[in-house]
Design an enzyme around this catalytic site. Structure first.
Site, PDB file in Angstrom:
ATOM      1  N   GLY A  83       0.731  -1.302   0.008  1.00  0.00           N
ATOM      2  CA  GLY A  83       0.059   0.029  -0.067  1.00  0.00           C
ATOM      3  C   GLY A  83       0.782   1.294  -0.035  1.00  0.00           C
ATOM      4  O   GLY A  83       1.932   1.181   0.213  1.00  0.00           O
ATOM      5  N   CYS A 108       7.069  -0.380   6.859  1.00  0.00           N
ATOM      6  CA  CYS A 108       6.579   0.706   5.892  1.00  0.00           C
ATOM      7  C   CYS A 108       7.605   1.118   4.925  1.00  0.00           C
ATOM      8  O   CYS A 108       8.961   0.886   5.143  1.00  0.00           O
ATOM      9  CB  CYS A 108       6.335   1.759   6.848  1.00  0.00           C
ATOM     10  SG  CYS A 108       5.622   3.409   6.083  1.00  0.00           S
ATOM     11  N   LEU A 109       6.986   1.317   3.542  1.00  0.00           N
ATOM     12  CA  LEU A 109       7.965   1.503   2.657  1.00  0.00           C
ATOM     13  C   LEU A 109       8.586   2.829   3.049  1.00  0.00           C
ATOM     14  O   LEU A 109       9.863   3.201   2.374  1.00  0.00           O
ATOM     15  CB  LEU A 109       7.309   2.116   1.416  1.00  0.00           C
ATOM     16  CG  LEU A 109       6.470   0.956   0.739  1.00  0.00           C
ATOM     17  CD1 LEU A 109       5.654   1.009  -0.602  1.00  0.00           C
ATOM     18  CD2 LEU A 109       7.452  -0.278   0.354  1.00  0.00           C
ATOM     19  N   GLU A 121      -2.506   2.574   6.110  1.00  0.00           N
ATOM     20  CA  GLU A 121      -2.430   3.664   5.138  1.00  0.00           C
ATOM     21  C   GLU A 121      -3.444   4.861   5.443  1.00  0.00           C
ATOM     22  O   GLU A 121      -2.914   6.068   5.222  1.00  0.00           O
ATOM     23  CB  GLU A 121      -2.875   3.156   3.621  1.00  0.00           C
ATOM     24  CG  GLU A 121      -1.879   1.836   3.200  1.00  0.00           C
ATOM     25  CD  GLU A 121      -0.420   2.232   3.252  1.00  0.00           C
ATOM     26  OE1 GLU A 121      -0.112   3.552   2.916  1.00  0.00           O
ATOM     27  OE2 GLU A 121       0.250   1.298   3.116  1.00  0.00           O
TER      28      GLU A 121
END
Length: 135
Positions: free
Chosen positions: A32, A74-75, A117
């Site tokens: 996401g 988390c990106l 998100e």
């Protein structure tokens, strides 16, 4: 920072959502991505947890049930993972890429992803609530 609601879902918003999806798909372990993660302070989210791409405009959680202990990453913070508690089931109301209202319900990992998100849109990171980091 908190994101601003999208006033009109138009071609520019659809282009941003498509660009966000491309970024998510070209990033390792991306399930996401929220607007603030790519410098866009608009309430935009893309998710693909293996069941196909979901594009959300102005998403908000309208119901949540139960709890689950999860491991999150988390990106925005590569190679950082931690344990925390999330709802086991969430229902989200949003607009789709055509400006139509949709309601989606997710359990397990999808519930976790919806929450993660949407937290980004409110300026919240998973690390704000981690109970234990994992190496």
């Amino acid at each position: 920072k908190k994101s601003k609601p999208v006033e009109v879902v138009d071609d520019r918003i659809r282009e941003i959502l498509n660009d966000m999806a491309d970024t998510m798909y070209h990033t390792e372990n991306g399930g996401g991505l929220a607007g603030p993660q790519v410098g866009i302070l608009k309430q935009l989210v893309v998710i693909d947890m293996g069941q196909g791409l979901i594009k959300l405009v102005n998403p908000r959680i309208i119901n949540q049930e139960g709890t689950q202990e999860v491991v999150e990453g988390c990106l925005s913070m590569p190679n950082k993972y931690g344990k925390r508690t999330r709802p086991a089931k969430v229902t989200v109301q949003a607009l789709n890429e055509n400006g139509e209202e949709i309601v989606l319900t997710g359990t397990g990992d999808m519930a976790k992803c919806f929450c993660h998100e949407i937290d980004h849109l409110d300026g919240i990171l998973f690390t704000d609530f981690v109970t234990e980091y994992i190496k």
